[in-house]
Design a protein around this motif. Structure first.
Motif, PDB file in Angstrom:
ATOM      1  N   VAL A 109      10.015   2.856  -7.449  1.00 28.46           N
ATOM      2  CA  VAL A 109       8.850   2.312  -6.742  1.00 28.46           C
ATOM      3  C   VAL A 109       8.294   1.099  -7.497  1.00 28.46           C
ATOM      4  CG1 VAL A 109       6.469   2.811  -6.057  1.00 28.46           C
ATOM      5  CG2 VAL A 109       8.275   4.472  -5.582  1.00 28.46           C
ATOM      6  N   LEU A 110       8.205   1.218  -8.820  1.00 33.54           N
ATOM      7  CA  LEU A 110       7.698   0.098  -9.618  1.00 33.54           C
ATOM      8  C   LEU A 110       8.633  -1.111  -9.530  1.00 33.54           C
ATOM      9  CD1 LEU A 110       6.332   2.033 -12.732  1.00 33.54           C
ATOM     10  CD2 LEU A 110       5.044   1.119 -10.775  1.00 33.54           C
TER      11      LEU A 110
ATOM     12  N   GLN B 126       0.830  -1.209   0.000  1.00 34.32           N
ATOM     13  CA  GLN B 126       0.000   0.000   0.000  1.00 34.32           C
ATOM     14  C   GLN B 126       0.867   1.263   0.000  1.00 34.32           C
ATOM     15  OE1 GLN B 126      -3.487  -0.051  -0.298  1.00 34.32           O
ATOM     16  NE2 GLN B 126      -2.993   2.049  -0.864  1.00 34.32           N
ATOM     17  N   LEU B 127       1.947   1.261   0.793  1.00 32.37           N
ATOM     18  CA  LEU B 127       2.863   2.406   0.793  1.00 32.37           C
ATOM     19  C   LEU B 127       3.429   2.648  -0.601  1.00 32.37           C
ATOM     20  CD1 LEU B 127       5.124   2.119   4.005  1.00 32.37           C
ATOM     21  CD2 LEU B 127       3.457   3.894   3.475  1.00 32.37           C
ATOM     22  N   LEU B 128       3.857   1.568  -1.245  1.00 35.45           N
ATOM     23  CA  LEU B 128       4.435   1.678  -2.583  1.00 35.45           C
ATOM     24  C   LEU B 128       3.402   2.136  -3.605  1.00 35.45           C
ATOM     25  CD1 LEU B 128       6.651  -1.516  -2.481  1.00 35.45           C
ATOM     26  CD2 LEU B 128       7.496   0.841  -2.690  1.00 35.45           C
ATOM     27  N   GLU B 129       2.205   1.576  -3.547  1.00 32.10           N
ATOM     28  CA  GLU B 129       1.165   1.971  -4.497  1.00 32.10           C
ATOM     29  C   GLU B 129       0.775   3.433  -4.299  1.00 32.10           C
ATOM     30  OE1 GLU B 129      -1.849  -1.026  -4.015  1.00 32.10           O
ATOM     31  OE2 GLU B 129      -0.708  -2.486  -5.198  1.00 32.10           O
ATOM     32  N   ASP B 130       0.685   3.881  -3.045  1.00 32.94           N
ATOM     33  CA  ASP B 130       0.378   5.291  -2.783  1.00 32.94           C
ATOM     34  C   ASP B 130       1.479   6.202  -3.329  1.00 32.94           C
ATOM     35  OD1 ASP B 130      -1.926   4.460  -1.496  1.00 32.94           O
ATOM     36  OD2 ASP B 130      -1.156   4.836   0.536  1.00 32.94           O
ATOM     37  N   LYS B 131       2.718   5.770  -3.132  1.00 35.17           N
ATOM     38  CA  LYS B 131       3.853   6.573  -3.613  1.00 35.17           C
ATOM     39  C   LYS B 131       3.864   6.613  -5.147  1.00 35.17           C
ATOM     40  CE  LYS B 131       8.507   7.513  -2.164  1.00 35.17           C
ATOM     41  NZ  LYS B 131       9.609   7.186  -1.290  1.00 35.17           N
TER      42      LYS B 131
ATOM     43  N   MET C  70       8.686  -7.283  -4.782  1.00 39.17           N
ATOM     44  CA  MET C  70       7.677  -7.870  -3.907  1.00 39.17           C
ATOM     45  C   MET C  70       7.056  -9.098  -4.584  1.00 39.17           C
ATOM     46  SD  MET C  70       4.677  -5.836  -1.916  1.00 39.17           S
ATOM     47  CE  MET C  70       5.807  -4.979  -0.825  1.00 39.17           C
ATOM     48  N   GLU C  71       6.766  -8.980  -5.876  1.00 40.80           N
ATOM     49  CA  GLU C  71       6.195 -10.105  -6.624  1.00 40.80           C
ATOM     50  C   GLU C  71       7.162 -11.286  -6.685  1.00 40.80           C
ATOM     51  OE1 GLU C  71       3.046 -10.371  -7.747  1.00 40.80           O
ATOM     52  OE2 GLU C  71       2.722  -8.435  -6.775  1.00 40.80           O
ATOM     53  N   ARG C  72       8.465 -10.991  -6.789  1.00 41.39           N
ATOM     54  CA  ARG C  72       9.480 -12.058  -6.863  1.00 41.39           C
ATOM     55  C   ARG C  72       9.838 -12.627  -5.499  1.00 41.39           C
ATOM     56  NH1 ARG C  72      12.115  -8.208 -10.341  1.00 41.39           N
ATOM     57  NH2 ARG C  72      13.553  -7.768  -8.645  1.00 41.39           N
ATOM     58  N   GLY C  73       9.376 -11.949  -4.437  1.00 44.77           N
ATOM     59  CA  GLY C  73       9.688 -12.411  -3.091  1.00 44.77           C
ATOM     60  C   GLY C  73      11.030 -11.921  -2.570  1.00 44.77           C
ATOM     61  N   THR C  74      11.600 -10.912  -3.204  1.00 46.12           N
ATOM     62  CA  THR C  74      12.905 -10.394  -2.767  1.00 46.12           C
ATOM     63  C   THR C  74      12.793  -9.006  -2.134  1.00 46.12           C
ATOM     64  OG1 THR C  74      13.368  -9.474  -4.965  1.00 46.12           O
ATOM     65  CG2 THR C  74      14.167 -11.715  -4.514  1.00 46.12           C
ATOM     66  N   TYR C  75      11.572  -8.537  -1.936  1.00 46.11           N
ATOM     67  CA  TYR C  75      11.384  -7.211  -1.332  1.00 46.11           C
ATOM     68  C   TYR C  75      11.859  -7.232   0.117  1.00 46.11           C
ATOM     69  CZ  TYR C  75       9.233  -2.957   0.414  1.00 46.11           C
ATOM     70  OH  TYR C  75       9.036  -1.730   0.992  1.00 46.11           O
ATOM     71  N   GLY C  76      12.574  -6.173   0.516  1.00 44.33           N
ATOM     72  CA  GLY C  76      13.041  -6.071   1.897  1.00 44.33           C
ATOM     73  C   GLY C  76      14.360  -6.777   2.150  1.00 44.33           C
ATOM     74  N   VAL C  77      14.988  -7.269   1.073  1.00 48.43           N
ATOM     75  CA  VAL C  77      16.283  -7.934   1.182  1.00 48.43           C
ATOM     76  C   VAL C  77      17.313  -7.058   0.474  1.00 48.43           C
ATOM     77  CG1 VAL C  77      17.617  -9.996   0.572  1.00 48.43           C
ATOM     78  CG2 VAL C  77      15.201 -10.206   1.208  1.00 48.43           C
TER      79      VAL C  77
ATOM     80  N   ALA D 205      10.301   4.446   6.036  1.00 50.97           N
ATOM     81  CA  ALA D 205      10.750   5.771   5.613  1.00 50.97           C
ATOM     82  C   ALA D 205      10.973   5.834   4.110  1.00 50.97           C
ATOM     83  CB  ALA D 205      12.043   6.132   6.339  1.00 50.97           C
ATOM     84  N   ARG D 206      11.461   4.749   3.545  1.00 52.35           N
ATOM     85  CA  ARG D 206      11.783   4.702   2.111  1.00 52.35           C
ATOM     86  C   ARG D 206      11.416   3.315   1.583  1.00 52.35           C
ATOM     87  NH1 ARG D 206      16.001   4.261  -1.673  1.00 52.35           N
ATOM     88  NH2 ARG D 206      15.962   6.032  -3.085  1.00 52.35           N
ATOM     89  N   PRO D 207      10.120   3.113   1.296  1.00 52.43           N
ATOM     90  CA  PRO D 207       9.661   1.757   0.949  1.00 52.43           C
ATOM     91  C   PRO D 207      10.297   1.175  -0.314  1.00 52.43           C
ATOM     92  CG  PRO D 207       7.886   3.370   0.704  1.00 52.43           C
ATOM     93  CD  PRO D 207       9.040   4.079   1.329  1.00 52.43           C
ATOM     94  N   GLU D 208      10.860   2.009  -1.158  1.00 51.87           N
ATOM     95  CA  GLU D 208      11.495   1.506  -2.380  1.00 51.87           C
ATOM     96  C   GLU D 208      12.966   1.146  -2.180  1.00 51.87           C
ATOM     97  OE1 GLU D 208      12.080   5.952  -2.457  1.00 51.87           O
ATOM     98  OE2 GLU D 208      10.568   4.564  -1.765  1.00 51.87           O
ATOM     99  N   ALA D 209      13.466   1.212  -0.938  1.00 56.31           N
ATOM    100  CA  ALA D 209      14.880   0.960  -0.648  1.00 56.31           C
ATOM    101  C   ALA D 209      15.337  -0.396  -1.170  1.00 56.31           C
ATOM    102  CB  ALA D 209      15.127   1.058   0.858  1.00 56.31           C
TER     103      ALA D 209
END
Length: 134
Positions: free
Chosen positions: A86-87, A22-27, A93-100, A115-119
């Motif tokens: 952001v995209l 949701q943070l990413l989609e809003d951004k 996220m779809e690949r399962g590597t988000y946040g790594v 603070a920076r969801p696209e990090a």
């Protein structure tokens, strides 16, 4: 469903993936709106410049319009880059590597992602990259 603490100290019952999606989609939505606005502003400045004589280098209005257009174009390029980041985060996220972290493979702390969801990098690796670029 477990409750997740947020950076503001409140508790969210939302799963972390849904929260960050949701943070990413809003951004992304905000970036798209800004791109539309900046594109319209550039068009407006360009049209305003058509009314000025092209051969008068001392006309202060002409230089102001050129500066304004350059500023808007720089903001547009920056916003387009932000949207691309952001995209790309949504694709991770779809690949399962988000946040790594893409450099060390460690988990990126939730506070950084809030603070920076696209990090793409943890704080340590991001700092190392900045020092290498500088």
């Amino acid at each position: 469903m477990s409750e997740e603490p947020t950076g503001s100290g409140t508790v969210s019952a939302e799963p972390p993936e849904a929260f960050f999606r949701q943070l990413l989609e809003d951004k992304a939505d905000e970036a798209r709106r800004q791109i539309v606005r900046l594109t319209a502003d550039i068009r407006e400045v360009t049209l305003a410049g058509r009314d000025l004589p092209a051969d008068n280098e001392y006309d202060p209005e002409g230089s102001t319009l050129n500066l304004e257009r350059a500023r808007e174009e720089a903001l547009l390029a920056s916003t387009q880059k932000e949207l691309a980041e952001v995209l790309e985060a949504l694709q991770r996220m779809e690949r399962g590597t988000y946040g790594v972290c893409e450099r060390c493979g460690n988990k990126i702390p939730r506070e950084r992602l809030e603070a920076r969801p696209e990090a793409r990098f943890c704080i340590t690796c991001a700092s190392l990259r900045r020092r290498q670029v500088a």
